[in-house]
Design a protein around this motif. Sequence first.
Motif, PDB file in Angstrom:
ATOM      1  N   LEU A 126      63.691 -85.753 -37.638  1.00 19.81           N
ATOM      2  CA  LEU A 126      64.616 -86.787 -38.086  1.00 19.81           C
ATOM      3  C   LEU A 126      65.791 -86.182 -38.837  1.00 19.81           C
ATOM      4  CD1 LEU A 126      65.379 -89.728 -38.413  1.00 19.81           C
ATOM      5  CD2 LEU A 126      63.881 -89.839 -40.416  1.00 19.81           C
ATOM      6  N   GLN A 127      65.524 -85.247 -39.724  1.00 16.53           N
ATOM      7  CA  GLN A 127      66.596 -84.618 -40.489  1.00 16.53           C
ATOM      8  C   GLN A 127      67.556 -83.867 -39.587  1.00 16.53           C
ATOM      9  OE1 GLN A 127      67.289 -85.126 -43.630  1.00 16.53           O
ATOM     10  NE2 GLN A 127      69.090 -83.787 -43.528  1.00 16.53           N
ATOM     11  N   ARG A 128      67.017 -83.195 -38.578  1.00 12.93           N
ATOM     12  CA  ARG A 128      67.869 -82.423 -37.663  1.00 12.93           C
ATOM     13  C   ARG A 128      68.741 -83.358 -36.826  1.00 12.93           C
ATOM     14  NH1 ARG A 128      71.036 -79.681 -36.110  1.00 12.93           N
ATOM     15  NH2 ARG A 128      70.948 -77.742 -34.903  1.00 12.93           N
ATOM     16  N   ILE A 129      68.189 -84.483 -36.390  1.00 16.88           N
ATOM     17  CA  ILE A 129      68.962 -85.455 -35.618  1.00 16.88           C
ATOM     18  C   ILE A 129      70.076 -86.038 -36.468  1.00 16.88           C
ATOM     19  CG2 ILE A 129      68.849 -87.724 -34.515  1.00 16.88           C
ATOM     20  CD1 ILE A 129      66.027 -86.972 -33.557  1.00 16.88           C
ATOM     21  N   LYS A 130      69.773 -86.353 -37.728  1.00 19.81           N
ATOM     22  CA  LYS A 130      70.793 -86.884 -38.633  1.00 19.81           C
ATOM     23  C   LYS A 130      71.933 -85.887 -38.824  1.00 19.81           C
ATOM     24  CE  LYS A 130      67.921 -90.033 -41.397  1.00 19.81           C
ATOM     25  NZ  LYS A 130      67.354 -90.302 -42.752  1.00 19.81           N
ATOM     26  N   GLN A 131      71.587 -84.614 -38.984  1.00 20.22           N
ATOM     27  CA  GLN A 131      72.612 -83.585 -39.154  1.00 20.22           C
ATOM     28  C   GLN A 131      73.513 -83.512 -37.923  1.00 20.22           C
ATOM     29  OE1 GLN A 131      70.271 -80.100 -39.933  1.00 20.22           O
ATOM     30  NE2 GLN A 131      70.130 -80.494 -42.145  1.00 20.22           N
ATOM     31  N   MET A 132      72.907 -83.570 -36.755  1.00 18.08           N
ATOM     32  CA  MET A 132      73.683 -83.484 -35.524  1.00 18.08           C
ATOM     33  C   MET A 132      74.625 -84.674 -35.395  1.00 18.08           C
ATOM     34  SD  MET A 132      72.324 -83.212 -31.579  1.00 18.08           S
ATOM     35  CE  MET A 132      71.945 -84.962 -31.491  1.00 18.08           C
ATOM     36  N   ASP A 226      53.139 -89.473 -27.841  1.00  9.48           N
ATOM     37  CA  ASP A 226      51.920 -89.119 -28.559  1.00  9.48           C
ATOM     38  C   ASP A 226      51.402 -87.745 -28.158  1.00  9.48           C
ATOM     39  OD1 ASP A 226      51.981 -91.490 -29.902  1.00  9.48           O
ATOM     40  OD2 ASP A 226      50.582 -92.518 -28.559  1.00  9.48           O
ATOM     41  N   VAL A 227      51.725 -87.345 -26.930  1.00 10.78           N
ATOM     42  CA  VAL A 227      51.249 -86.056 -26.430  1.00 10.78           C
ATOM     43  C   VAL A 227      52.258 -84.957 -26.727  1.00 10.78           C
ATOM     44  CG1 VAL A 227      50.500 -84.783 -24.380  1.00 10.78           C
ATOM     45  CG2 VAL A 227      49.949 -87.224 -24.617  1.00 10.78           C
ATOM     46  N   HIS A 228      53.547 -85.291 -26.649  1.00 11.41           N
ATOM     47  CA  HIS A 228      54.609 -84.294 -26.817  1.00 11.41           C
ATOM     48  C   HIS A 228      55.533 -84.740 -27.945  1.00 11.41           C
ATOM     49  CE1 HIS A 228      53.367 -82.553 -22.982  1.00 11.41           C
ATOM     50  NE2 HIS A 228      53.376 -83.783 -22.493  1.00 11.41           N
ATOM     51  N   ALA A 229      55.100 -84.660 -29.185  1.00 14.75           N
ATOM     52  CA  ALA A 229      55.887 -85.119 -30.334  1.00 14.75           C
ATOM     53  C   ALA A 229      56.826 -84.014 -30.801  1.00 14.75           C
ATOM     54  CB  ALA A 229      54.967 -85.561 -31.459  1.00 14.75           C
ATOM     55  N   VAL A 230      57.797 -83.663 -29.956  1.00 15.09           N
ATOM     56  CA  VAL A 230      58.784 -82.653 -30.285  1.00 15.09           C
ATOM     57  C   VAL A 230      60.152 -83.131 -29.813  1.00 15.09           C
ATOM     58  CG1 VAL A 230      57.141 -80.742 -30.127  1.00 15.09           C
ATOM     59  CG2 VAL A 230      58.487 -81.391 -28.116  1.00 15.09           C
ATOM     60  N   THR A 231      61.192 -82.560 -30.406  1.00 11.45           N
ATOM     61  CA  THR A 231      62.563 -82.796 -29.963  1.00 11.45           C
ATOM     62  C   THR A 231      63.196 -81.456 -29.639  1.00 11.45           C
ATOM     63  OG1 THR A 231      62.805 -84.791 -31.319  1.00 11.45           O
ATOM     64  CG2 THR A 231      64.827 -83.696 -30.622  1.00 11.45           C
ATOM     65  N   LEU A 232      63.895 -81.406 -28.510  1.00 10.89           N
ATOM     66  CA  LEU A 232      64.623 -80.207 -28.102  1.00 10.89           C
ATOM     67  C   LEU A 232      66.105 -80.396 -28.437  1.00 10.89           C
ATOM     68  CD1 LEU A 232      63.094 -79.608 -24.555  1.00 10.89           C
ATOM     69  CD2 LEU A 232      62.232 -78.836 -26.772  1.00 10.89           C
ATOM     70  N   PHE A 233      66.702 -79.418 -29.104  1.00 15.32           N
ATOM     71  CA  PHE A 233      68.126 -79.441 -29.402  1.00 15.32           C
ATOM     72  C   PHE A 233      68.807 -78.408 -28.505  1.00 15.32           C
ATOM     73  CE2 PHE A 233      66.062 -81.251 -33.039  1.00 15.32           C
ATOM     74  CZ  PHE A 233      66.884 -82.324 -33.361  1.00 15.32           C
ATOM     75  N   VAL A 234      69.663 -78.905 -27.620  1.00 16.15           N
ATOM     76  CA  VAL A 234      70.232 -78.094 -26.544  1.00 16.15           C
ATOM     77  C   VAL A 234      71.693 -77.789 -26.864  1.00 16.15           C
ATOM     78  CG1 VAL A 234      70.676 -77.952 -24.069  1.00 16.15           C
ATOM     79  CG2 VAL A 234      68.675 -79.219 -24.913  1.00 16.15           C
ATOM     80  N   HIS A 235      72.053 -76.519 -26.811  1.00 18.37           N
ATOM     81  CA  HIS A 235      73.414 -76.059 -27.068  1.00 18.37           C
ATOM     82  C   HIS A 235      74.182 -75.935 -25.747  1.00 18.37           C
ATOM     83  CE1 HIS A 235      72.706 -75.171 -31.354  1.00 18.37           C
ATOM     84  NE2 HIS A 235      71.454 -74.933 -30.957  1.00 18.37           N
ATOM     85  N   PRO A 236      75.507 -75.683 -25.775  1.00 20.94           N
ATOM     86  CA  PRO A 236      76.303 -75.618 -24.548  1.00 20.94           C
ATOM     87  C   PRO A 236      75.693 -74.700 -23.487  1.00 20.94           C
ATOM     88  CG  PRO A 236      77.758 -75.616 -26.425  1.00 20.94           C
ATOM     89  CD  PRO A 236      76.357 -75.527 -26.975  1.00 20.94           C
ATOM     90  N   SER A 237      75.497 -75.253 -22.301  1.00 24.60           N
ATOM     91  CA  SER A 237      74.824 -74.541 -21.215  1.00 24.60           C
ATOM     92  C   SER A 237      74.827 -75.436 -19.989  1.00 24.60           C
ATOM     93  CB  SER A 237      73.367 -74.226 -21.608  1.00 24.60           C
ATOM     94  OG  SER A 237      72.658 -75.427 -21.860  1.00 24.60           O
ATOM     95  N   SER A 238      74.320 -74.902 -18.885  1.00 26.06           N
ATOM     96  CA  SER A 238      74.162 -75.726 -17.685  1.00 26.06           C
ATOM     97  C   SER A 238      73.195 -76.868 -17.936  1.00 26.06           C
ATOM     98  CB  SER A 238      73.661 -74.865 -16.520  1.00 26.06           C
ATOM     99  OG  SER A 238      74.601 -73.871 -16.190  1.00 26.06           O
ATOM    100  N   LEU A 239      72.213 -76.644 -18.781  1.00 28.87           N
ATOM    101  CA  LEU A 239      71.259 -77.700 -19.109  1.00 28.87           C
ATOM    102  C   LEU A 239      71.954 -78.852 -19.834  1.00 28.87           C
ATOM    103  CD1 LEU A 239      68.435 -78.893 -19.292  1.00 28.87           C
ATOM    104  CD2 LEU A 239      68.011 -77.451 -21.293  1.00 28.87           C
ATOM    105  N   LEU A 240      72.843 -78.532 -20.764  1.00 27.27           N
ATOM    106  CA  LEU A 240      73.581 -79.580 -21.465  1.00 27.27           C
ATOM    107  C   LEU A 240      74.442 -80.373 -20.486  1.00 27.27           C
ATOM    108  CD1 LEU A 240      74.256 -80.820 -24.251  1.00 27.27           C
ATOM    109  CD2 LEU A 240      76.178 -79.228 -24.371  1.00 27.27           C
ATOM    110  N   THR A 241      75.068 -79.690 -19.540  1.00 26.88           N
ATOM    111  CA  THR A 241      75.870 -80.373 -18.524  1.00 26.88           C
ATOM    112  C   THR A 241      75.011 -81.306 -17.683  1.00 26.88           C
ATOM    113  OG1 THR A 241      77.393 -78.495 -18.400  1.00 26.88           O
ATOM    114  CG2 THR A 241      77.396 -80.031 -16.546  1.00 26.88           C
ATOM    115  N   ALA A 242      73.811 -80.856 -17.334  1.00 24.71           N
ATOM    116  CA  ALA A 242      72.913 -81.692 -16.540  1.00 24.71           C
ATOM    117  C   ALA A 242      72.449 -82.918 -17.329  1.00 24.71           C
ATOM    118  CB  ALA A 242      71.705 -80.872 -16.091  1.00 24.71           C
ATOM    119  N   LEU A 243      72.189 -82.766 -18.613  1.00 18.18           N
ATOM    120  CA  LEU A 243      71.798 -83.898 -19.448  1.00 18.18           C
ATOM    121  C   LEU A 243      72.939 -84.908 -19.554  1.00 18.18           C
ATOM    122  CD1 LEU A 243      69.873 -82.040 -22.285  1.00 18.18           C
ATOM    123  CD2 LEU A 243      68.881 -83.560 -20.556  1.00 18.18           C
TER     124      LEU A 243
END
Length: 328
Positions: A126-132, A226-243
């Motif tokens: 939550l804190q990381r999302i708020k910062q972003m 409930d199974v995957h309680a994580v957040t991925l923070f993606v920086h500039p890349s082809s993955l970011l473009t795809a998202l």
Amino acid sequence: MTSTDLIGQLRVLGLSTLATRVYSQLLDTGAATEAELAATLSIDAAEARDAAAQLVEAGLLRPAPADTAFTPVPPETGLDILTSRAQSALHEARVVTLNAYDAYRRSGLGPSGDDLIEVVSGPAMLQRIKQMAKGAQRSVRRLDSPPYYANNTLSNPREIAQLKAGIEYRVVYARASLERENYLEGNVLPCIEAGEQARVLPEVPVKLTLVDDVMAAVSFTLGEADVHAVTLFVHPSSLLTALSGLFELAWRAGLDLHRDGSSSERRLTATERRLLALLAAGVNDDAIARELGVSRRTFFRHMEKLMVSAGAANRFQLALHAANNNWL
């Protein structure tokens, strides 16, 4: 599925607004020629022809030679086609996203995996999302779905402040978001009134926030959280473009949750506008009554009043009138 769901779901499945109007008119009045459709709907003959051609191609109308009437056909096959196309498009977007990341990872041309993606779990998410979000300068795009980690409040003062500062927000809400108690009234509508552009889908593929095209936060929706309680923070890349492409695909498929600048002469109350927004999102009657804080009897009185104002005999006709007169 109620008749009110139909107009929204056909748009989600890829039909244009004009094609939906033409199809609804034909279902309401029966077979009609291109010229009759143009006259009834106050559109150009070319627009009527193009909309009918889209419906024919989707398997919902029988092809008509020149100057003959278009006729609806049993929709099962056409709906299967539209559903398959929508599912294929979303599946392809997910595959492209995964493949883009795999290709980037194998290339070895960019930063290391640790620099490309941050994996955050627990309270730090939550804190990381708020910062972003706080660092947004131009735009924020979001696919919104439960679960929510900030359970102590429904309001969103940061977004409202950023909207007032000129930062653009575009949000696609999952139906489950609007079914959360008080979320529509306490969070969504205040943000829309402040300038947020909002659309809704029955569900979204992931929880996603994109900030200024320079960073994304992506996590799982309610069924997988409930199974995957994580957040991925993606920086500039082809993955970011795809998202980013995944968001735009969902945005194009979404149904407008609310429009500013209504041209309707009928002034809707706040309760009526919330009711119509929930109906358009496919929320069931009991959940709408609960969200509005009224009994089922009062809910149906609101429905009856709206239908009388619209001159509608059923919910499908009410949905058409609401869409055509910018009631949503």
